[in-house]
Design a protein around this motif. Sequence first.
Motif, PDB file in Angstrom:
ATOM      1  N   ASP A  53       0.868  -1.330   0.198  1.00 34.62           N
ATOM      2  CA  ASP A  53      -0.057   0.191  -0.070  1.00 34.62           C
ATOM      3  C   ASP A  53       1.004   1.401   0.111  1.00 34.62           C
ATOM      4  OD1 ASP A  53      -2.310  -1.563  -0.020  1.00 34.62           O
ATOM      5  OD2 ASP A  53      -2.421  -1.493   2.006  1.00 34.62           O
ATOM      6  N   THR A  54       1.873   1.268   0.882  1.00 31.74           N
ATOM      7  CA  THR A  54       2.748   2.414   0.669  1.00 31.74           C
ATOM      8  C   THR A  54       3.731   2.369  -0.299  1.00 31.74           C
ATOM      9  OG1 THR A  54       3.170   1.949   3.244  1.00 31.74           O
ATOM     10  CG2 THR A  54       4.757   3.176   2.055  1.00 31.74           C
ATOM     11  N   LYS A  56       2.542   1.628  -3.302  1.00 29.52           N
ATOM     12  CA  LYS A  56       1.543   2.150  -4.307  1.00 29.52           C
ATOM     13  C   LYS A  56       1.267   3.629  -4.302  1.00 29.52           C
ATOM     14  CE  LYS A  56      -1.831   1.798  -7.359  1.00 29.52           C
ATOM     15  NZ  LYS A  56      -1.371   2.758  -8.573  1.00 29.52           N
ATOM     16  N   ARG A  57       1.178   4.063  -2.985  1.00 34.25           N
ATOM     17  CA  ARG A  57       1.097   5.671  -2.749  1.00 34.25           C
ATOM     18  C   ARG A  57       2.283   6.330  -3.229  1.00 34.25           C
ATOM     19  NH1 ARG A  57      -0.816   3.980   2.217  1.00 34.25           N
ATOM     20  NH2 ARG A  57       0.979   4.757   3.447  1.00 34.25           N
TER      21      ARG A  57
END
Length: 103
Positions: A53-54, A56-57
């Motif tokens: 998730d990190t 992707k951000r």
Amino acid sequence: MAHPNPIPDRLKAARTKAGITQRELGIRIGMEPSSASGRMNHYEKGRHIPDIDTLKRMADELGVPINYFFCENEMTAELACLIASMTEEQQAELIATLKKSQL
């Protein structure tokens, strides 16, 4: 033979190209300002690996596709960025062209 993790080098290259600091990137992806610089530094040094998730951000903020971070050399990294910038139609044409050239 194990391959080195390409994420730290890719992350630093994309951030540098974007012209932003480690702290600024960390803050932009939702990290606390007090810890953003240190956390980003750990990712770029390979001491810690960001979760998906990190990652992707970071990819979204830096304008690169997430698979860019996993490319093991500059040529595949550049290809990943170029392919991501194409329309679906252009990507389909490229696939067709590549398949023809392998016959």
